[in-house]
Design a protein around this motif. Structure first.
Motif, PDB file in Angstrom:
ATOM      1  N   SER A  50      11.708   9.661  -8.687  1.00 50.81           N
ATOM      2  CA  SER A  50      12.836   8.806  -8.022  1.00 50.81           C
ATOM      3  C   SER A  50      12.815   9.044  -6.602  1.00 50.81           C
ATOM      4  N   SER A  51      12.881   8.131  -5.430  1.00 51.48           N
ATOM      5  CA  SER A  51      13.000   8.524  -4.326  1.00 51.48           C
ATOM      6  C   SER A  51      13.929   9.486  -3.797  1.00 51.48           C
ATOM      7  N   GLN A  52      15.214   9.831  -4.569  1.00 51.63           N
ATOM      8  CA  GLN A  52      16.126  10.659  -4.168  1.00 51.63           C
ATOM      9  C   GLN A  52      16.327  11.602  -5.709  1.00 51.63           C
ATOM     10  N   ILE A  53      16.896  12.934  -5.172  1.00 55.88           N
ATOM     11  CA  ILE A  53      17.034  13.958  -6.217  1.00 55.88           C
ATOM     12  C   ILE A  53      18.140  14.364  -6.104  1.00 55.88           C
ATOM     13  N   ILE A  54      18.606  15.024  -7.176  1.00 55.05           N
ATOM     14  CA  ILE A  54      20.161  15.658  -7.038  1.00 55.05           C
ATOM     15  C   ILE A  54      20.020  17.234  -7.021  1.00 55.05           C
ATOM     16  N   THR A  55      20.825  17.492  -6.213  1.00 54.34           N
ATOM     17  CA  THR A  55      20.929  19.023  -5.984  1.00 54.34           C
ATOM     18  C   THR A  55      22.400  19.252  -6.338  1.00 54.34           C
ATOM     19  N   LEU A  56      22.436  20.288  -7.322  1.00 52.81           N
ATOM     20  CA  LEU A  56      24.028  20.589  -7.911  1.00 52.81           C
ATOM     21  C   LEU A  56      24.553  21.702  -7.019  1.00 52.81           C
ATOM     22  N   GLN A  57      25.742  21.735  -6.815  1.00 54.94           N
ATOM     23  CA  GLN A  57      26.253  22.655  -5.896  1.00 54.94           C
ATOM     24  C   GLN A  57      27.449  23.220  -6.758  1.00 54.94           C
ATOM     25  N   TYR A  58      27.703  24.509  -6.296  1.00 55.35           N
ATOM     26  CA  TYR A  58      28.851  25.215  -6.748  1.00 55.35           C
ATOM     27  C   TYR A  58      29.711  26.036  -5.669  1.00 55.35           C
ATOM     28  N   LEU A  59      30.861  25.503  -5.235  1.00 55.62           N
ATOM     29  CA  LEU A  59      31.742  26.078  -4.308  1.00 55.62           C
ATOM     30  C   LEU A  59      31.144  25.780  -2.951  1.00 55.62           C
ATOM     31  N   GLY A  60      30.418  24.528  -3.042  1.00 52.45           N
ATOM     32  CA  GLY A  60      29.732  24.027  -1.620  1.00 52.45           C
ATOM     33  C   GLY A  60      28.317  24.952  -1.483  1.00 52.45           C
ATOM     34  N   TYR A  61      27.852  25.513  -2.244  1.00 56.20           N
ATOM     35  CA  TYR A  61      26.610  26.198  -2.251  1.00 56.20           C
ATOM     36  C   TYR A  61      25.710  25.752  -3.269  1.00 56.20           C
ATOM     37  N   ASP A  62      24.369  25.328  -2.866  1.00 50.91           N
ATOM     38  CA  ASP A  62      23.328  24.930  -3.645  1.00 50.91           C
ATOM     39  C   ASP A  62      22.853  25.707  -4.760  1.00 50.91           C
ATOM     40  N   PHE A  63      22.500  25.228  -5.896  1.00 56.66           N
ATOM     41  CA  PHE A  63      22.149  25.815  -7.159  1.00 56.66           C
ATOM     42  C   PHE A  63      20.690  26.025  -6.650  1.00 56.66           C
ATOM     43  N   ALA A 121      14.587  16.878 -10.248  1.00 53.57           N
ATOM     44  CA  ALA A 121      13.762  16.311  -9.720  1.00 53.57           C
ATOM     45  C   ALA A 121      13.818  14.860 -10.260  1.00 53.57           C
ATOM     46  N   ILE A 122      15.136  14.423 -10.268  1.00 59.42           N
ATOM     47  CA  ILE A 122      15.469  12.942 -10.575  1.00 59.42           C
ATOM     48  C   ILE A 122      16.410  12.530  -9.977  1.00 59.42           C
ATOM     49  N   GLY A 123      16.479  11.057  -9.847  1.00 58.73           N
ATOM     50  CA  GLY A 123      17.439  10.463  -9.203  1.00 58.73           C
ATOM     51  C   GLY A 123      19.011  10.273 -10.151  1.00 58.73           C
ATOM     52  N   LYS A 124      19.819   9.526  -9.038  1.00 61.78           N
ATOM     53  CA  LYS A 124      21.159   9.526  -9.754  1.00 61.78           C
ATOM     54  C   LYS A 124      21.507   9.055 -11.124  1.00 61.78           C
ATOM     55  N   GLU A 125      20.715   7.785 -11.264  1.00 59.98           N
ATOM     56  CA  GLU A 125      20.704   7.198 -12.464  1.00 59.98           C
ATOM     57  C   GLU A 125      20.241   8.020 -13.735  1.00 59.98           C
ATOM     58  N   GLN A 126      19.267   8.488 -13.078  1.00 58.12           N
ATOM     59  CA  GLN A 126      18.524   9.311 -14.379  1.00 58.12           C
ATOM     60  C   GLN A 126      19.364  10.471 -14.751  1.00 58.12           C
ATOM     61  N   PHE A 127      20.021  11.151 -13.617  1.00 55.99           N
ATOM     62  CA  PHE A 127      21.012  12.325 -13.977  1.00 55.99           C
ATOM     63  C   PHE A 127      21.890  11.842 -14.701  1.00 55.99           C
ATOM     64  N   ALA A 146       9.986   2.715 -10.750  1.00 54.11           N
ATOM     65  CA  ALA A 146       9.482   3.648 -12.123  1.00 54.11           C
ATOM     66  C   ALA A 146      10.293   3.387 -13.498  1.00 54.11           C
ATOM     67  N   ALA A 147      11.001   2.167 -13.512  1.00 54.16           N
ATOM     68  CA  ALA A 147      11.578   1.959 -14.572  1.00 54.16           C
ATOM     69  C   ALA A 147      10.593   1.646 -15.826  1.00 54.16           C
ATOM     70  N   PRO A 148      10.841   2.137 -16.791  1.00 50.94           N
ATOM     71  CA  PRO A 148      10.035   1.833 -18.088  1.00 50.94           C
ATOM     72  C   PRO A 148       9.999   0.265 -18.253  1.00 50.94           C
ATOM     73  N   VAL A 149       8.732  -0.028 -18.659  1.00 45.04           N
ATOM     74  CA  VAL A 149       8.353  -1.587 -18.942  1.00 45.04           C
ATOM     75  C   VAL A 149       7.477  -1.632 -19.950  1.00 45.04           C
ATOM     76  N   VAL A 150       7.605  -2.714 -20.819  1.00 52.53           N
ATOM     77  CA  VAL A 150       6.563  -3.195 -21.960  1.00 52.53           C
ATOM     78  C   VAL A 150       6.297  -4.624 -21.513  1.00 52.53           C
ATOM     79  N   MET A 151       5.006  -5.131 -21.707  1.00 51.10           N
ATOM     80  CA  MET A 151       4.526  -6.122 -21.475  1.00 51.10           C
ATOM     81  C   MET A 151       3.503  -6.668 -22.370  1.00 51.10           C
ATOM     82  N   ALA A 152       3.199  -8.064 -22.572  1.00 45.58           N
ATOM     83  CA  ALA A 152       1.899  -8.794 -23.058  1.00 45.58           C
ATOM     84  C   ALA A 152       1.780 -10.062 -22.656  1.00 45.58           C
ATOM     85  N   ALA A 153       0.529 -10.434 -22.803  1.00 46.38           N
ATOM     86  CA  ALA A 153      -0.050 -11.760 -22.020  1.00 46.38           C
ATOM     87  C   ALA A 153      -0.569 -12.541 -23.288  1.00 46.38           C
TER      88      ALA A 153
END
Length: 780
Positions: free
Chosen positions: A172-185, A190-196, A573-580
């Motif tokens: 994903s173009s953006q990733i999540i950084t968890l924080q605790y008391l304002g400090y980064d974990f 390495a995933i976006g908000k929706e994947q998180f 990057a969304a999963p996809v299936v296809m046939a022609a």
């Protein structure tokens, strides 16, 4: 009613008087206060991490070529490789000289991160031939003096990915950084908000509910409530209660409800607290989270019903606790054994794909490798011995009425490059489908296509092609293959790196690259062939391309031409299936409507909602008839056709479907279901006609018999408490299944929802009925 309410309150008060309960309450409040300061922030995905590199060998080969090949010196690949630290460059040059040098993925990631700080390696002209994603093209339009630092580093990463196409995992173009008391974990996701959100809803929350809260609260609840019934049976207490105008059955049930009410209070506290923390601090306002409360109470109710019966029989709180704990241990062991049978016995036999050879069929399975059907013995026969569930079997392809092609990649489900070079295996009817090695396939091949008299192989580097004649002429017996392998080993490492392009997954001696120049296949990739028009439909990271094969009389190095293109909005990057088919394309992306496209212009003709709002797992074209069959995540198959610019969807009757495929020789749709059974449908007309006389019902062998006649009956008569984790996962996520994707393969894990609830409810009702009957008939 008042007497029974008083009894319920009395049971509730009895539980509240326990010191253990108040210790648990304090632990719950301390736990909630402890996690309250957790938070998160979003960052651009800039830093490279070792797991971003899908295959270290392939990347080493590309970077080594960029350093040792003079023609690559001013290309994007060569400029990136020369920006690496000197020690990494020395190792890469030794790789290019024919030495087997180990370079860890983390070292490569660190080298890329060093290049992010100084972009002196970038040259606009060198990057013009590279395939650039839409995001990179948009960032390139921002002037250097106007771009923010985070955007600049993101642009630098995308430029590096463009220089090395096909070797980085889609992120994903953006990733999540968890924080605790304002400090980064220390660690970042390495995933976006929706994947998180999906990760939390489908994995973290159910794991927390099923193991931490489930086991802890159930044990605590049984520990606190085990004394309620034995204390009630004390002569003074019981005589006082029975002197009132109350029913013995209702008296016992009131005591039971009182114990459950106590657990409801505990569960509600922690679940509401977790929901508030997740919503306020992580922006996960998911009301379905609260549906776990009744499920956890049901989990306790199962064990409490056992505890009550033990308390009635032995009148001892200690024995009540012991019996309930032993029963829980029995269910845990049974659930563990059942899961082992699922993963190691039944699931590996599930049909994944089918190749049709005249009156014979060769299938690939989820973990047993290719098989063929023996009609006389009414069973599937293994064709390759020693196949493990972690191995990847390239879906078999029939090249004529007697011959099928496939390949085996050892450990390929985890890493398609795990076994390096691989042989194309020829299964011939005349030799009883004994696999014989033939030409070397490009590394990482995941799918084969028959195109006239040629075979096309797909991997993450693109498409390569060879002739069927070349394959037949290259068939070797087992001894020849062993001799060739020994000669290769004697030749030394220099033979292994003779052509760095082959290490990357590029063309081999027999397979010629036919991918259009300047086009890379970025994950996720799906490819469908239209043999009648010598065309391929390729989906790559949000784009659909129509490619036509070069004419038969073209130059040997001729490649496909891109004649049409269509881009999807949203996450590429969304999963996809296809046939022609001949004139149509059916595409389904993760949570979007199904799209019906014209195969020539790639324009959208019609759309429809996904059946049951389920993820689509597989789509098969029914020949050139502009009709399709699809398999949904709920393991139900559907038949789709176009009528007056509207998509008509019909559900097929089969359940537990694992595979759908089409036999062009007989014009029949084949549905594989219930592990290894098959049903056939005539697809000649507009309606599918079942062919019951052709249905295959193979006999059950060895360990699967134990699963059917021992494990399954035991699970039927016992509560399936271990599966309530699946129930909570489905309730919280809103999904009925978990899907694991690879380049051209998908594993489905069905989340059982109603089954465990009905099983636990029925068991609890039976246990309470036995307890009430015993309590009424026994003279206390």
């Amino acid at each position: 009613m008042k007497p029974y309410l008083a009894i319920i309150l009395d049971s509730f008060h009895s539980a509240l008087s326990s010191r253990i309960l108040w210790v648990a309450f304090a632990a719950i409040w301390i736990f909630l206060l402890g996690i309250a300061p957790i938070g998160y922030r979003e960052d651009y995905t800039t830093q490279f991490r070792w797991f971003d590199v899908e295959n270290g060998t392939q990347m080493k080969a590309m970077l080594a070529r960029g350093l040792v090949d003079p023609s690559e010196e001013e290309t994007a690949l060569g400029r990136v490789a020369r920006a690496f630290p000197d020690d990494i460059q020395r190792k890469l040059r030794r790789v290019g000289e024919g030495n087997d040098i180990r370079i860890y993925k983390q070292d490569l990631a660190d080298a890329f991160n060093t290049a992010l700080d100084d972009e002196s390696w970038y040259d606009a002209d060198a990057w013009k031939p590279t395939p650039r994603l839409r995001e990179l093209r948009e960032l390139d339009e921002i002037a250097d003096d106007e771009i923010a630092e985070a955007q600049r580093r993101r642009r630098a990463r995308l430029r590096i990915e463009a220089a090395l196409p096909g070797v980085f995992a889609a992120q994903s173009s953006q990733i999540i950084t968890l924080q605790y008391l304002g400090y980064d974990f220390p660690a970042r996701f390495a995933i976006g908000k929706e994947q998180f959100k999906t990760l939390v809803n489908q994995l973290v929350v159910p794991l927390l509910m099923n193991w931490l809260l489930g086991l802890a609260l159930v044990f605590l609840g049984v520990l606190v409530t085990a004394s309620i019934v034995p204390e009630m049976l004390q002569p003074g207490s019981l005589h006082l209660l029975l002197s009132k105008p109350v029913s013995r059955t209702k008296l016992l049930l009131a005591k039971y409800v009182g114990g459950c009410a106590f657990v409801l209070l505990c569960v509600s506290q922690i679940m509401i607290g977790l929901w508030l923390v997740a919503g306020a601090r992580l922006d996960l306002w998911n009301a379905r989270f609260l549906l776990c409360i009744p499920v956890l109470v049901l989990l306790f109710a199962v064990y409490y019903s056992v505890s009550i019966l033990a308390g009635l029989f032995w009148r001892s709180p200690v024995l009540s606790i012991g019996i309930a704990c032993m029963f829980g241990a029995f269910l845990f062991v049974l659930g563990f054994i059942a899961s082992i049978f699922d993963t190691q016995v039944t699931n590996p036999d599930k049909i994944r794909s089918i190749a049709f050879c005249d009156d014979e069929m060769v299938i690939s399975t989820a973990g047993r490798g290719p098989k063929r059907f023996d009609a006389e013995e009414n069973e599937w026969v293994q064709l390759i011995e020693g196949v493990w569930p972690a191995d990847y079997i390239v879906p078999p392809v029939a090249i004529d009425e007697n011959t099928t092609l496939t390949a085996r990649i050892e450990g390929g489900r985890m890493n398609l490059y795990g076994s390096g070079s691989l042989d194309l295996l020829v299964l011939d009817k005349e030799s009883d489908f004994e696999p014989r090695p033939s030409v070397r396939l490009p590394v990482g091949t995941v799918k084969l296509f028959l195109m006239d008299d040629s075979i096309v192989a797909l991997n993450n580097m693109g498409l390569t092609m060879t002739s069927v004649k070349t394959i037949r002429d290259s068939i070797r017996d087992e001894d020849d293959a062993e001799d060739e392998e020994q000669e290769t080993e004697k030749a030394g490492v220099s033979q292994w790196v003779k052509d760095l392009l082959q290490m990357q997954g590029g063309a081999t001696e027999q397979f010629q690259s036919i991918s259009p120049r300047g086009v890379s296949f970025s994950s996720p990739v799906r490819v469908s062939a239209i043999p009648s028009e010598r065309a391929f439909i390729v989906y790559t990271y949000g784009r659909i391309l129509r490619m036509t094969l070069p004419p038969p009389d073209a130059a040997p190095d001729a490649r496909c031409d891109v004649v049409a293109e269509y881009s999807f909005e949203g996450d590429g990057a969304a999963p996809v299936v296809m046939a022609a088919s001949g004139g149509s394309i059916l595409v389904s992306r993760k949570s979007e409507p199904i799209r019906w496209l014209d195969a020539e212009s790639l324009e959208v003709i019609a759309e429809c909602e996904r059946p049951g709002d389920e993820r689509i797992i597989s789509i098969k074209a029914l020949g050139d008839s502009d009709r399709f069959a699809l398999l949904a995540a709920d393991e139900r198959a559907h038949y789709l056709r176009l009528a007056e610019d509207k998509i008509v969807v019909e559900r097929l009757p089969q359940k537990e479907v694992s595979c759908i495929d089409f036999d062009p020789q007989s014009n029949q749709l084949v549905v594989g279901h219930h592990i290894d059974r098959m049903d056939f449908f005539d697809a000649d007309g507009a309606e599918l006609k079942p062919l019951s006389d052709k249905n295959m019902r193979p006999s059950i062998q060895s360990w699967r018999s134990i699963d059917k006649y021992v494990i399954t009956p035991l699970q039927t008569i016992t509560p399936r408490t271990m599966e309530l984790g699946d129930t909570m996962s489905a309730l919280v996520s809103g999904e009925s299944s978990l899907i694991v994707n690879s380049m051209d393969d998908q594993d489905i894990q069905q989340l059982k929802v109603t089954g465990p609830i009905l099983s636990c409810t029925a068991f609890t009702a039976v246990m309470l009925a036995i307890s009430c009957f015993y309590f009424v008939r026994r003279d206390f």
